[in-house]
Design an enzyme around this catalytic site. Structure first.
Site, PDB file in Angstrom:
ATOM      1  N   ASP A   1       9.740   7.262  -8.215  1.00 53.85           N
ATOM      2  CA  ASP A   1       8.643   7.218  -7.253  1.00 53.85           C
ATOM      3  C   ASP A   1       9.067   6.554  -5.943  1.00 53.85           C
ATOM      4  O   ASP A   1       8.820   7.061  -4.857  1.00 53.85           O
ATOM      5  CB  ASP A   1       7.450   6.450  -7.829  1.00 53.85           C
ATOM      6  CG  ASP A   1       6.906   7.109  -9.083  1.00 53.85           C
ATOM      7  OD1 ASP A   1       7.346   8.237  -9.396  1.00 53.85           O
ATOM      8  OD2 ASP A   1       6.058   6.493  -9.748  1.00 53.85           O
TER       9      ASP A   1
ATOM     10  N   ALA B   1      -3.719   8.829  -9.202  1.00 53.82           N
ATOM     11  CA  ALA B   1      -3.834  10.261  -9.503  1.00 53.82           C
ATOM     12  C   ALA B   1      -2.477  10.865  -9.848  1.00 53.82           C
ATOM     13  O   ALA B   1      -2.358  12.060 -10.038  1.00 53.82           O
ATOM     14  CB  ALA B   1      -4.448  10.998  -8.318  1.00 53.82           C
TER      15      ALA B   1
HETATM   16  P1  ADP Z   1      -0.497   5.302  -8.500  1.00 56.43           P
HETATM   17  O1  ADP Z   1      -0.222   6.272  -9.579  1.00 56.43           O
HETATM   18  O2  ADP Z   1      -1.320   5.907  -7.407  1.00 56.43           O
HETATM   19  O3  ADP Z   1       0.739   4.636  -8.001  1.00 56.43           O
HETATM   20  P2  ADP Z   1      -1.030   2.660  -9.443  1.00 56.43           P
HETATM   21  O4  ADP Z   1      -2.052   2.137 -10.365  1.00 56.43           O
HETATM   22  O5  ADP Z   1       0.401   2.500  -9.789  1.00 56.43           O
HETATM   23  O6  ADP Z   1      -1.420   4.187  -9.149  1.00 56.43           O
HETATM   24  O7  ADP Z   1      -1.196   1.973  -8.014  1.00 56.43           O
HETATM   25  C1  ADP Z   1      -2.467   1.872  -7.419  1.00 56.43           C
HETATM   26  C2  ADP Z   1      -2.619   0.492  -6.809  1.00 56.43           C
HETATM   27  O8  ADP Z   1      -1.843   0.412  -5.598  1.00 56.43           O
HETATM   28  C3  ADP Z   1      -4.029   0.207  -6.402  1.00 56.43           C
HETATM   29  O9  ADP Z   1      -4.769  -0.350  -7.480  1.00 56.43           O
HETATM   30  C4  ADP Z   1      -3.826  -0.805  -5.270  1.00 56.43           C
HETATM   31  O10 ADP Z   1      -3.580  -2.093  -5.781  1.00 56.43           O
HETATM   32  C5  ADP Z   1      -2.560  -0.299  -4.607  1.00 56.43           C
HETATM   33  N1  ADP Z   1      -2.905   0.641  -3.531  1.00 56.43           N
HETATM   34  C6  ADP Z   1      -2.589   1.951  -3.462  1.00 56.43           C
HETATM   35  N2  ADP Z   1      -3.083   2.522  -2.339  1.00 56.43           N
HETATM   36  C7  ADP Z   1      -3.743   1.559  -1.689  1.00 56.43           C
HETATM   37  C8  ADP Z   1      -4.498   1.508  -0.467  1.00 56.43           C
HETATM   38  N3  ADP Z   1      -4.676   2.597   0.288  1.00 56.43           N
HETATM   39  N4  ADP Z   1      -5.030   0.329  -0.108  1.00 56.43           N
HETATM   40  C9  ADP Z   1      -4.868  -0.771  -0.869  1.00 56.43           C
HETATM   41  N5  ADP Z   1      -4.185  -0.785  -2.019  1.00 56.43           N
HETATM   42  C10 ADP Z   1      -3.630   0.348  -2.437  1.00 56.43           C
HETATM   43 MG    MG Z   2       2.076   3.582  -9.278  1.00 58.16          MG
END
Ligand code: ADP
Ligand code: MG
Length: 496
Positions: free
Chosen positions: A278, A228
Protein backbone atom coordinates in the site's frame (compact mmCIF):
# COMPACT_ATOMS: atom_id res chain seq x y z
CA UNK A 1 -7.54 32.97 -17.41
CA UNK A 2 -5.85 30.41 -15.26
CA UNK A 3 -2.84 28.59 -16.55
CA UNK A 4 -1.58 25.26 -15.44
CA UNK A 5 -0.85 21.73 -16.36
CA UNK A 6 -4.28 20.76 -15.25
CA UNK A 7 -6.86 23.25 -14.28
CA UNK A 8 -10.00 22.56 -12.44
CA UNK A 9 -13.03 24.66 -11.80
CA UNK A 10 -15.36 23.51 -9.17
CA UNK A 11 -19.04 24.03 -9.03
CA UNK A 12 -19.81 24.20 -5.38
CA UNK A 13 -23.51 23.64 -5.76
CA UNK A 14 -24.27 20.30 -7.19
CA UNK A 15 -27.11 20.42 -9.64
CA UNK A 16 -29.69 17.69 -9.78
CA UNK A 17 -27.74 16.12 -6.96
CA UNK A 18 -24.84 15.32 -9.24
CA UNK A 19 -21.41 16.59 -8.42
CA UNK A 20 -20.31 18.61 -11.35
CA UNK A 21 -16.75 19.47 -10.59
CA UNK A 22 -15.73 21.47 -13.58
CA UNK A 23 -17.36 23.20 -16.45
CA UNK A 24 -15.54 25.64 -18.57
CA UNK A 25 -14.38 26.45 -21.99
CA UNK A 26 -10.84 25.54 -22.70
CA UNK A 27 -8.50 26.65 -25.41
CA UNK A 28 -5.15 25.16 -26.10
CA UNK A 29 -2.45 27.78 -26.56
CA UNK A 30 1.06 27.34 -27.78
CA UNK A 31 3.94 28.84 -25.88
CA UNK A 32 3.54 32.18 -27.63
CA UNK A 33 -0.01 32.39 -26.48
CA UNK A 34 -1.49 31.62 -29.89
CA UNK A 35 -4.64 29.60 -29.91
CA UNK A 36 -4.14 26.15 -31.31
CA UNK A 37 -7.75 25.09 -31.16
CA UNK A 38 -10.08 27.32 -33.10
CA UNK A 39 -13.21 26.39 -31.23
CA UNK A 40 -13.15 26.24 -27.49
CA UNK A 41 -13.73 22.83 -26.04
CA UNK A 42 -16.49 22.78 -23.58
CA UNK A 43 -14.92 20.99 -20.76
CA UNK A 44 -16.65 19.24 -18.04
CA UNK A 45 -15.31 17.05 -15.40
CA UNK A 46 -17.71 15.17 -13.23
CA UNK A 47 -16.26 13.97 -10.01
CA UNK A 48 -19.19 11.72 -9.44
CA UNK A 49 -20.06 8.23 -10.45
CA UNK A 50 -23.01 9.63 -12.31
CA UNK A 51 -21.30 11.21 -15.29
CA UNK A 52 -24.41 10.83 -17.35
CA UNK A 53 -26.54 12.70 -14.88
CA UNK A 54 -23.95 15.42 -14.67
CA UNK A 55 -23.87 15.61 -18.41
CA UNK A 56 -27.61 15.97 -18.60
CA UNK A 57 -27.75 18.73 -16.05
CA UNK A 58 -24.96 20.55 -17.81
CA UNK A 59 -26.85 20.25 -21.07
CA UNK A 60 -29.88 21.73 -19.49
CA UNK A 61 -28.08 24.71 -18.11
CA UNK A 62 -25.70 25.49 -20.90
CA UNK A 63 -27.32 23.88 -23.86
CA UNK A 64 -23.99 22.42 -24.73
CA UNK A 65 -23.35 21.38 -28.27
CA UNK A 66 -20.70 19.00 -27.24
CA UNK A 67 -19.11 18.11 -23.99
CA UNK A 68 -15.82 16.49 -23.38
CA UNK A 69 -15.07 14.64 -20.26
CA UNK A 70 -11.84 16.05 -19.18
CA UNK A 71 -10.99 12.98 -17.32
CA UNK A 72 -8.33 11.77 -19.64
CA UNK A 73 -5.61 13.29 -17.54
CA UNK A 74 -4.32 9.86 -16.63
CA UNK A 75 -0.75 10.03 -17.67
CA UNK A 76 -1.41 12.31 -20.60
CA UNK A 77 0.28 15.60 -20.04
CA UNK A 78 -1.29 18.39 -21.94
CA UNK A 79 1.46 19.45 -24.27
CA UNK A 80 0.34 23.05 -24.27
CA UNK A 81 -0.74 25.70 -21.87
CA UNK A 82 -4.35 25.37 -20.98
CA UNK A 83 -6.41 28.46 -20.61
CA UNK A 84 -9.75 28.38 -19.01
CA UNK A 85 -12.14 31.01 -20.20
CA UNK A 86 -15.37 31.22 -18.34
CA UNK A 87 -17.40 31.96 -21.47
CA UNK A 88 -18.95 35.27 -20.54
CA UNK A 89 -21.99 34.64 -22.66
CA UNK A 90 -23.01 31.94 -20.32
CA UNK A 91 -24.77 32.33 -17.09
CA UNK A 92 -22.51 30.94 -14.46
CA UNK A 93 -24.64 31.83 -11.50
CA UNK A 94 -24.67 28.98 -9.10
CA UNK A 95 -21.04 28.33 -9.84
CA UNK A 96 -18.28 29.73 -7.82
CA UNK A 97 -15.16 30.60 -9.68
CA UNK A 98 -12.37 29.59 -7.39
CA UNK A 99 -9.04 31.30 -7.53
CA UNK A 100 -6.88 28.34 -6.65
CA UNK A 101 -7.79 25.83 -9.27
CA UNK A 102 -4.48 24.19 -9.71
CA UNK A 103 -5.37 20.68 -8.69
CA UNK A 104 -2.94 18.47 -10.49
CA UNK A 105 -5.42 15.89 -11.52
CA UNK A 106 -9.09 16.49 -12.02
CA UNK A 107 -10.95 14.71 -9.32
CA UNK A 108 -8.22 15.29 -6.80
CA UNK A 109 -9.34 17.39 -3.90
CA UNK A 110 -8.71 21.06 -4.38
CA UNK A 111 -6.12 22.69 -2.25
CA UNK A 112 -8.07 25.95 -1.83
CA UNK A 113 -10.19 24.29 0.82
CA UNK A 114 -7.13 23.28 2.74
CA UNK A 115 -5.46 26.62 2.24
CA UNK A 116 -8.45 28.49 3.56
CA UNK A 117 -8.41 26.46 6.77
CA UNK A 118 -4.65 26.76 7.05
CA UNK A 119 -4.68 30.56 6.82
CA UNK A 120 -7.50 30.78 9.31
CA UNK A 121 -5.75 28.62 11.86
CA UNK A 122 -2.10 29.49 11.40
CA UNK A 123 -2.16 32.76 9.50
CA UNK A 124 0.63 31.88 7.10
CA UNK A 125 1.33 29.94 3.95
CA UNK A 126 2.75 26.45 3.76
CA UNK A 127 3.74 24.02 1.07
CA UNK A 128 1.10 21.63 -0.20
CA UNK A 129 1.78 17.91 -0.52
CA UNK A 130 -0.34 15.00 -1.65
CA UNK A 131 -0.23 11.27 -1.78
CA UNK A 132 -2.64 8.76 -3.20
CA UNK A 133 -4.77 5.76 -2.40
CA UNK A 134 -4.16 2.66 -4.49
CA UNK A 135 -5.67 -0.26 -6.33
CA UNK A 136 -4.09 -3.65 -7.00
CA UNK A 137 -4.86 -4.93 -10.47
CA UNK A 138 -3.78 -8.51 -9.88
CA UNK A 139 -1.56 -10.50 -7.49
CA UNK A 140 -3.64 -11.30 -4.43
CA UNK A 141 -2.40 -13.23 -1.37
CA UNK A 142 0.97 -13.37 -3.09
CA UNK A 143 2.90 -10.98 -0.85
CA UNK A 144 3.47 -13.42 2.01
CA UNK A 145 4.37 -16.11 -0.52
CA UNK A 146 7.27 -14.12 -1.94
CA UNK A 147 5.35 -13.45 -5.15
CA UNK A 148 4.31 -10.36 -7.10
CA UNK A 149 1.72 -7.66 -6.57
CA UNK A 150 0.63 -5.21 -9.22
CA UNK A 151 -0.62 -1.94 -7.73
CA UNK A 152 -1.03 1.60 -8.98
CA UNK A 153 -1.80 4.94 -7.31
CA UNK A 154 -5.23 6.47 -7.97
CA UNK A 155 -6.76 9.90 -8.37
CA UNK A 156 -7.96 9.96 -4.79
CA UNK A 157 -5.56 11.58 -2.39
CA UNK A 158 -4.75 12.95 1.00
CA UNK A 159 -3.55 16.52 0.60
CA UNK A 160 -1.85 18.58 3.32
CA UNK A 161 -0.59 22.11 3.66
CA UNK A 162 2.39 22.16 5.98
CA UNK A 163 4.77 24.79 7.34
CA UNK A 164 7.58 24.44 9.88
CA UNK A 165 6.69 26.40 13.04
CA UNK A 166 10.07 26.79 14.75
CA UNK A 167 8.91 24.87 17.82
CA UNK A 168 9.22 21.23 18.83
CA UNK A 169 5.49 20.68 18.52
CA UNK A 170 3.28 19.45 15.74
CA UNK A 171 -0.07 21.19 15.40
CA UNK A 172 -2.41 19.56 12.95
CA UNK A 173 -6.01 19.93 11.92
CA UNK A 174 -8.00 17.27 10.08
CA UNK A 175 -10.70 18.92 7.96
CA UNK A 176 -12.62 15.71 7.27
CA UNK A 177 -12.79 14.60 10.89
CA UNK A 178 -12.95 18.20 12.14
CA UNK A 179 -10.48 17.46 14.87
CA UNK A 180 -7.30 19.12 16.04
CA UNK A 181 -4.24 17.54 17.63
CA UNK A 182 -1.06 18.87 19.13
CA UNK A 183 1.85 16.68 20.10
CA UNK A 184 5.57 16.68 20.77
CA UNK A 185 8.10 14.65 18.85
CA UNK A 186 9.30 12.28 21.56
CA UNK A 187 8.17 8.70 21.96
CA UNK A 188 6.17 9.60 25.07
CA UNK A 189 4.19 12.27 23.21
CA UNK A 190 1.91 9.97 21.21
CA UNK A 191 -1.49 11.61 20.64
CA UNK A 192 -4.79 9.97 21.56
CA UNK A 193 -6.67 10.39 18.31
CA UNK A 194 -6.09 7.48 15.98
CA UNK A 195 -5.88 9.68 12.87
CA UNK A 196 -3.12 11.73 14.53
CA UNK A 197 -1.15 8.63 15.44
CA UNK A 198 -0.48 8.04 11.75
CA UNK A 199 1.23 11.42 11.57
CA UNK A 200 3.02 11.02 14.88
CA UNK A 201 4.22 7.56 13.78
CA UNK A 202 5.63 8.95 10.56
CA UNK A 203 7.54 11.61 12.53
CA UNK A 204 8.95 8.97 14.86
CA UNK A 205 9.91 6.58 12.07
CA UNK A 206 11.70 9.32 10.14
CA UNK A 207 13.55 10.22 13.33
CA UNK A 208 14.46 6.57 14.05
CA UNK A 209 16.10 6.39 10.65
CA UNK A 210 18.30 9.35 11.43
CA UNK A 211 16.14 11.84 9.55
CA UNK A 212 15.42 15.35 10.80
CA UNK A 213 11.98 16.18 12.13
CA UNK A 214 11.05 19.54 13.60
CA UNK A 215 7.78 21.05 14.70
CA UNK A 216 5.27 22.00 12.03
CA UNK A 217 1.73 23.19 11.44
CA UNK A 218 -0.52 21.25 9.11
CA UNK A 219 -4.05 21.09 7.76
CA UNK A 220 -5.14 18.14 5.67
CA UNK A 221 -8.11 16.61 3.92
CA UNK A 222 -8.69 13.71 1.59
CA UNK A 223 -11.03 11.92 -0.75
CA UNK A 224 -9.77 8.37 -0.42
CA UNK A 225 -12.74 6.50 1.05
CA UNK A 226 -11.85 5.26 4.52
CA UNK A 227 -11.67 1.54 5.09
CA UNK A 228 -12.92 0.66 1.59
CA UNK A 229 -9.76 -1.15 0.58
CA UNK A 230 -8.17 1.81 -1.21
CA UNK A 231 -5.69 2.42 1.58
CA UNK A 232 -6.49 5.86 2.90
CA UNK A 233 -4.08 5.21 5.76
CA UNK A 234 -1.16 4.66 3.37
CA UNK A 235 -2.09 7.88 1.55
CA UNK A 236 -1.99 9.73 4.86
CA UNK A 237 1.37 8.28 5.92
CA UNK A 238 2.96 8.78 2.52
CA UNK A 239 1.79 12.36 2.26
CA UNK A 240 3.45 13.29 5.57
CA UNK A 241 6.54 11.13 5.01
CA UNK A 242 7.07 12.79 1.64
CA UNK A 243 6.53 16.23 3.20
CA UNK A 244 8.98 15.67 6.07
CA UNK A 245 11.56 14.50 3.56
CA UNK A 246 11.08 17.63 1.48
CA UNK A 247 10.81 20.14 4.34
CA UNK A 248 13.57 18.95 6.66
CA UNK A 249 15.75 16.43 4.85
CA UNK A 250 16.51 17.91 1.42
CA UNK A 251 14.75 14.87 -0.03
CA UNK A 252 17.68 12.71 1.00
CA UNK A 253 15.54 9.87 2.25
CA UNK A 254 15.13 7.31 -0.50
CA UNK A 255 11.58 7.04 -1.81
CA UNK A 256 11.32 3.34 -1.07
CA UNK A 257 12.36 4.12 2.49
CA UNK A 258 9.44 6.56 2.70
CA UNK A 259 7.16 3.62 1.98
CA UNK A 260 8.86 1.63 4.74
CA UNK A 261 8.35 4.54 7.10
CA UNK A 262 4.62 4.31 6.42
CA UNK A 263 4.61 0.56 6.89
CA UNK A 264 6.52 0.78 10.18
CA UNK A 265 4.08 3.46 11.31
CA UNK A 266 1.22 1.01 10.87
CA UNK A 267 3.15 -1.72 12.70
CA UNK A 268 4.47 0.34 15.58
CA UNK A 269 1.87 3.05 16.15
CA UNK A 270 -1.42 1.83 14.69
CA UNK A 271 -1.42 -1.89 15.46
CA UNK A 272 -1.79 -2.97 11.84
CA UNK A 273 0.59 -5.66 10.67
CA UNK A 274 0.53 -4.81 6.97
CA UNK A 275 2.85 -5.57 4.06
CA UNK A 276 4.64 -2.93 2.01
CA UNK A 277 2.35 -2.81 -1.04
CA UNK A 278 0.00 0.00 0.00
CA UNK A 279 2.67 2.48 1.01
CA UNK A 280 4.87 1.46 -1.91
CA UNK A 281 2.06 2.19 -4.38
CA UNK A 282 1.11 5.42 -2.65
CA UNK A 283 4.66 6.77 -2.72
CA UNK A 284 5.93 5.44 -6.04
CA UNK A 285 2.81 5.58 -8.19
CA UNK A 286 2.90 7.32 -11.56
CA UNK A 287 0.02 8.42 -13.75
CA UNK A 288 -0.77 5.90 -16.46
CA UNK A 289 1.49 3.23 -15.00
CA UNK A 290 1.13 0.20 -12.81
CA UNK A 291 3.98 -1.34 -10.90
CA UNK A 292 4.97 -4.93 -10.50
CA UNK A 293 6.56 -5.32 -7.10
CA UNK A 294 8.52 -8.45 -6.33
CA UNK A 295 7.69 -9.09 -2.67
CA UNK A 296 10.80 -11.20 -2.23
CA UNK A 297 13.54 -9.01 -3.68
CA UNK A 298 11.57 -5.72 -3.43
CA UNK A 299 12.54 -4.99 -7.01
CA UNK A 300 9.91 -3.24 -9.02
CA UNK A 301 9.15 -2.30 -12.58
CA UNK A 302 6.66 0.09 -14.18
CA UNK A 303 4.24 -1.11 -16.86
CA UNK A 304 2.10 1.06 -19.13
CA UNK A 305 -1.57 1.24 -18.25
CA UNK A 306 -3.09 3.41 -20.96
CA UNK A 307 -6.63 2.21 -21.01
CA UNK A 308 -8.03 4.64 -23.53
CA UNK A 309 -11.09 2.61 -24.41
CA UNK A 310 -11.69 1.31 -20.89
CA UNK A 311 -12.42 2.48 -17.39
CA UNK A 312 -11.56 1.09 -14.00
CA UNK A 313 -14.51 0.94 -11.66
CA UNK A 314 -14.59 -0.39 -8.13
CA UNK A 315 -17.79 -1.69 -6.65
CA UNK A 316 -17.81 -1.71 -2.88
CA UNK A 317 -20.16 -4.39 -1.57
CA UNK A 318 -20.01 -2.70 1.84
CA UNK A 319 -20.08 -6.11 3.48
CA UNK A 320 -17.45 -7.49 5.79
CA UNK A 321 -17.72 -11.15 6.78
CA UNK A 322 -15.86 -13.04 9.46
CA UNK A 323 -13.00 -11.74 11.45
CA UNK A 324 -10.44 -11.78 8.73
CA UNK A 325 -7.55 -12.80 10.95
CA UNK A 326 -8.12 -16.47 11.51
CA UNK A 327 -8.99 -17.54 7.93
CA UNK A 328 -6.04 -15.45 6.79
CA UNK A 329 -3.67 -17.17 9.19
CA UNK A 330 -5.00 -20.58 8.18
CA UNK A 331 -4.27 -19.89 4.53
CA UNK A 332 -0.84 -18.63 5.35
CA UNK A 333 -0.17 -21.82 7.29
CA UNK A 334 -1.30 -23.97 4.33
CA UNK A 335 1.10 -22.17 2.02
CA UNK A 336 3.95 -22.54 4.48
CA UNK A 337 3.27 -26.25 4.92
CA UNK A 338 3.32 -26.91 1.18
CA UNK A 339 6.46 -24.83 0.65
CA UNK A 340 8.19 -26.73 3.42
CA UNK A 341 7.08 -30.06 1.97
CA UNK A 342 8.66 -28.97 -1.34
CA UNK A 343 11.85 -27.92 0.43
CA UNK A 344 11.30 -24.27 -0.44
CA UNK A 345 11.30 -21.13 1.64
CA UNK A 346 8.11 -19.84 0.01
CA UNK A 347 5.83 -20.90 -2.83
CA UNK A 348 7.54 -18.36 -5.07
CA UNK A 349 9.66 -21.01 -6.76
CA UNK A 350 7.02 -23.72 -6.79
CA UNK A 351 5.49 -24.90 -10.07
CA UNK A 352 2.35 -26.88 -10.84
CA UNK A 353 4.28 -30.05 -11.77
CA UNK A 354 6.10 -29.84 -8.43
CA UNK A 355 2.80 -29.43 -6.62
CA UNK A 356 1.21 -32.32 -8.50
CA UNK A 357 4.12 -34.56 -7.57
CA UNK A 358 3.25 -34.24 -3.88
CA UNK A 359 -0.49 -34.17 -4.29
CA UNK A 360 -1.12 -37.44 -2.45
CA UNK A 361 1.11 -36.37 0.45
CA UNK A 362 -0.82 -33.25 1.34
CA UNK A 363 -4.43 -32.47 2.19
CA UNK A 364 -6.80 -31.46 -0.57
CA UNK A 365 -7.19 -28.10 1.14
CA UNK A 366 -3.46 -27.38 1.17
CA UNK A 367 -3.25 -28.51 -2.45
CA UNK A 368 -5.84 -26.02 -3.66
CA UNK A 369 -4.43 -23.16 -1.59
CA UNK A 370 -1.00 -23.71 -3.10
CA UNK A 371 -2.45 -24.16 -6.58
CA UNK A 372 -4.02 -20.74 -6.38
CA UNK A 373 -0.78 -19.08 -5.28
CA UNK A 374 1.27 -20.73 -8.02
CA UNK A 375 -1.26 -19.87 -10.71
CA UNK A 376 -1.62 -16.32 -9.44
CA UNK A 377 2.10 -15.75 -9.78
CA UNK A 378 1.93 -16.94 -13.38
CA UNK A 379 -1.10 -14.76 -14.04
CA UNK A 380 0.76 -11.64 -12.91
CA UNK A 381 3.54 -12.40 -15.36
CA UNK A 382 1.01 -12.99 -18.13
CA UNK A 383 -0.60 -9.63 -17.35
CA UNK A 384 2.79 -7.93 -17.67
CA UNK A 385 3.18 -9.30 -21.20
CA UNK A 386 -0.37 -8.32 -22.06
CA UNK A 387 0.15 -4.75 -20.82
CA UNK A 388 3.31 -4.38 -22.84
CA UNK A 389 1.30 -5.49 -25.86
CA UNK A 390 -1.64 -3.21 -24.99
CA UNK A 391 -3.85 -6.29 -24.87
CA UNK A 392 -6.46 -5.39 -22.26
CA UNK A 393 -8.79 -8.22 -23.18
CA UNK A 394 -6.18 -10.69 -21.92
CA UNK A 395 -5.67 -8.58 -18.80
CA UNK A 396 -9.40 -8.83 -18.17
CA UNK A 397 -9.47 -12.57 -18.69
CA UNK A 398 -6.72 -12.99 -16.11
CA UNK A 399 -8.73 -10.91 -13.65
CA UNK A 400 -11.67 -13.30 -14.01
CA UNK A 401 -9.33 -16.25 -13.53
CA UNK A 402 -8.04 -14.66 -10.33
CA UNK A 403 -11.56 -14.25 -9.08
CA UNK A 404 -12.36 -17.87 -9.78
CA UNK A 405 -9.18 -18.96 -8.00
CA UNK A 406 -9.88 -16.78 -4.99
CA UNK A 407 -13.42 -18.06 -4.83
CA UNK A 408 -13.01 -21.81 -5.51
CA UNK A 409 -9.41 -22.66 -4.59
CA UNK A 410 -8.41 -20.11 -1.99
CA UNK A 411 -11.96 -19.76 -0.68
CA UNK A 412 -11.79 -16.15 0.40
CA UNK A 413 -14.77 -14.87 -1.56
CA UNK A 414 -18.33 -14.52 -0.34
CA UNK A 415 -21.77 -14.61 -1.86
CA UNK A 416 -21.98 -10.87 -2.47
CA UNK A 417 -18.63 -10.65 -4.25
CA UNK A 418 -19.39 -13.67 -6.40
CA UNK A 419 -22.71 -12.05 -7.25
CA UNK A 420 -20.98 -8.83 -8.37
CA UNK A 421 -18.53 -10.89 -10.39
CA UNK A 422 -21.39 -12.73 -12.10
CA UNK A 423 -23.10 -9.47 -12.99
CA UNK A 424 -19.88 -8.18 -14.52
CA UNK A 425 -19.60 -11.29 -16.63
CA UNK A 426 -23.21 -11.09 -17.73
CA UNK A 427 -22.78 -7.44 -18.72
CA UNK A 428 -19.75 -8.28 -20.84
CA UNK A 429 -17.29 -6.45 -18.59
CA UNK A 430 -13.73 -7.14 -19.72
CA UNK A 431 -12.29 -8.10 -16.33
CA UNK A 432 -13.57 -8.37 -12.77
CA UNK A 433 -12.32 -9.77 -9.51
CA UNK A 434 -12.23 -9.36 -5.77
CA UNK A 435 -9.69 -6.80 -4.72
CA UNK A 436 -7.97 -7.25 -1.39
CA UNK A 437 -7.95 -10.04 1.15
CA UNK A 438 -11.53 -11.15 0.52
CA UNK A 439 -14.60 -11.95 2.67
CA UNK A 440 -16.10 -8.64 1.57
CA UNK A 441 -14.96 -5.28 0.31
CA UNK A 442 -14.64 -4.31 -3.35
CA UNK A 443 -14.50 -5.84 -6.77
CA UNK A 444 -12.26 -4.15 -9.30
CA UNK A 445 -13.63 -4.02 -12.83
CA UNK A 446 -12.01 -3.24 -16.14
CA UNK A 447 -14.87 -2.16 -18.33
CA UNK A 448 -15.17 -0.83 -21.85
CA UNK A 449 -16.17 2.82 -21.84
CA UNK A 450 -19.38 2.25 -23.73
CA UNK A 451 -20.49 -0.41 -21.26
CA UNK A 452 -19.62 1.45 -18.12
CA UNK A 453 -22.85 3.26 -17.32
CA UNK A 454 -25.01 0.28 -18.12
CA UNK A 455 -22.85 -2.00 -16.00
CA UNK A 456 -23.00 0.34 -13.02
CA UNK A 457 -26.77 0.70 -13.34
CA UNK A 458 -27.28 -3.05 -13.61
CA UNK A 459 -24.95 -3.86 -10.73
CA UNK A 460 -26.62 -1.31 -8.49
CA UNK A 461 -30.16 -2.42 -9.15
CA UNK A 462 -29.53 -6.17 -9.11
CA UNK A 463 -27.42 -6.01 -5.98
CA UNK A 464 -29.97 -3.81 -4.29
CA UNK A 465 -32.77 -6.20 -5.20
CA UNK A 466 -30.92 -9.10 -3.65
CA UNK A 467 -29.14 -7.58 -0.66
CA UNK A 468 -31.18 -4.50 0.15
CA UNK A 469 -28.47 -1.93 -0.46
CA UNK A 470 -26.55 -0.62 -3.44
CA UNK A 471 -22.83 -1.16 -3.79
CA UNK A 472 -20.82 2.04 -3.65
CA UNK A 473 -19.18 2.97 -6.92
CA UNK A 474 -15.65 4.37 -7.14
CA UNK A 475 -14.38 5.24 -10.60
CA UNK A 476 -10.59 5.40 -10.43
CA UNK A 477 -7.87 6.74 -12.71
CA UNK A 478 -4.27 5.60 -12.32
CA UNK A 479 -2.44 8.72 -11.22
CA UNK A 480 0.68 10.06 -9.54
CA UNK A 481 1.68 9.03 -6.03
CA UNK A 482 3.42 11.22 -3.44
CA UNK A 483 4.24 14.68 -4.71
CA UNK A 484 4.52 18.35 -3.94
CA UNK A 485 1.52 20.25 -5.25
CA UNK A 486 2.64 23.76 -4.45
CA UNK A 487 5.73 25.16 -2.79
CA UNK A 488 5.38 27.97 -0.25
CA UNK A 489 7.00 31.21 -1.23
CA UNK A 490 10.17 31.61 0.74
CA UNK A 491 9.80 33.84 3.77
CA UNK A 492 12.31 36.69 3.98
CA UNK A 493 13.44 35.52 7.40
CA UNK A 494 14.37 32.16 5.90
CA UNK A 495 17.18 33.74 3.96
CA UNK A 496 19.43 34.22 6.98
P1 ADP B 1 -7.91 2.02 4.71
O1 ADP B 1 -8.19 0.68 4.16
O2 ADP B 1 -8.69 3.08 4.01
O3 ADP B 1 -6.45 2.30 4.78
P2 ADP B 1 -7.61 2.05 7.55
O4 ADP B 1 -8.52 1.64 8.63
O5 ADP B 1 -6.30 1.36 7.42
O6 ADP B 1 -8.47 2.00 6.19
O7 ADP B 1 -7.26 3.59 7.69
C1 ADP B 1 -8.29 4.53 7.92
C2 ADP B 1 -7.82 5.52 8.98
O8 ADP B 1 -6.87 6.43 8.39
C3 ADP B 1 -8.94 6.38 9.48
O9 ADP B 1 -9.61 5.76 10.57
C4 ADP B 1 -8.19 7.64 9.91
O10 ADP B 1 -7.59 7.46 11.17
C5 ADP B 1 -7.10 7.74 8.87
N1 ADP B 1 -7.56 8.56 7.74
C6 ADP B 1 -7.73 8.17 6.46
N2 ADP B 1 -8.19 9.18 5.69
C7 ADP B 1 -8.33 10.24 6.50
C8 ADP B 1 -8.79 11.59 6.31
N3 ADP B 1 -9.21 12.02 5.12
N4 ADP B 1 -8.79 12.40 7.38
C9 ADP B 1 -8.38 11.96 8.59
N5 ADP B 1 -7.95 10.72 8.82
C10 ADP B 1 -7.93 9.86 7.81
MG1 MG C 1 -5.07 1.05 5.80
Amino acid sequence: PVRGRYVCIEALDAIDGSDIAAIAEMYLLDNNGERLSREPWTVMYADSEDTEGANRSADKIFDLQESTYWQTAQGVEFPHTVVIDLGSSRDLSGFQYLPRMDAEVPGAIRNYKIHEAFIKRFNEQGSVYASAGRINLIGEHTDYNGGFVFPGAIDKVIMAEIAPNDTDKVRVYSIDIDDYAEFGLNEADAPEASWARYIFGVCREVHKRGGIVKGFDAVFAGNVPLGAGLSSSAALESCFAFALNDLFNDNNIDKFELARIGQSTEHNYCGVNCGIMDQFASVMGQAGKLMRLDCRSMEFEYFPFQIDGYKLVLLDSKVKHALVDSPYNKRRASCERVAKRLGLETLRDATMPMLKSIRTDITAEDYFRAKFVIEEKERVLAVCDALNAGDYETVGRKMYETHRGLSDDYEVSCEELDFLNDIARECGVTGSRIMGGGFGGCTINLVRKDLRDKFIETAKSKFNEKYGHEPKVYPVVISDGARIVERAEKKETDEK
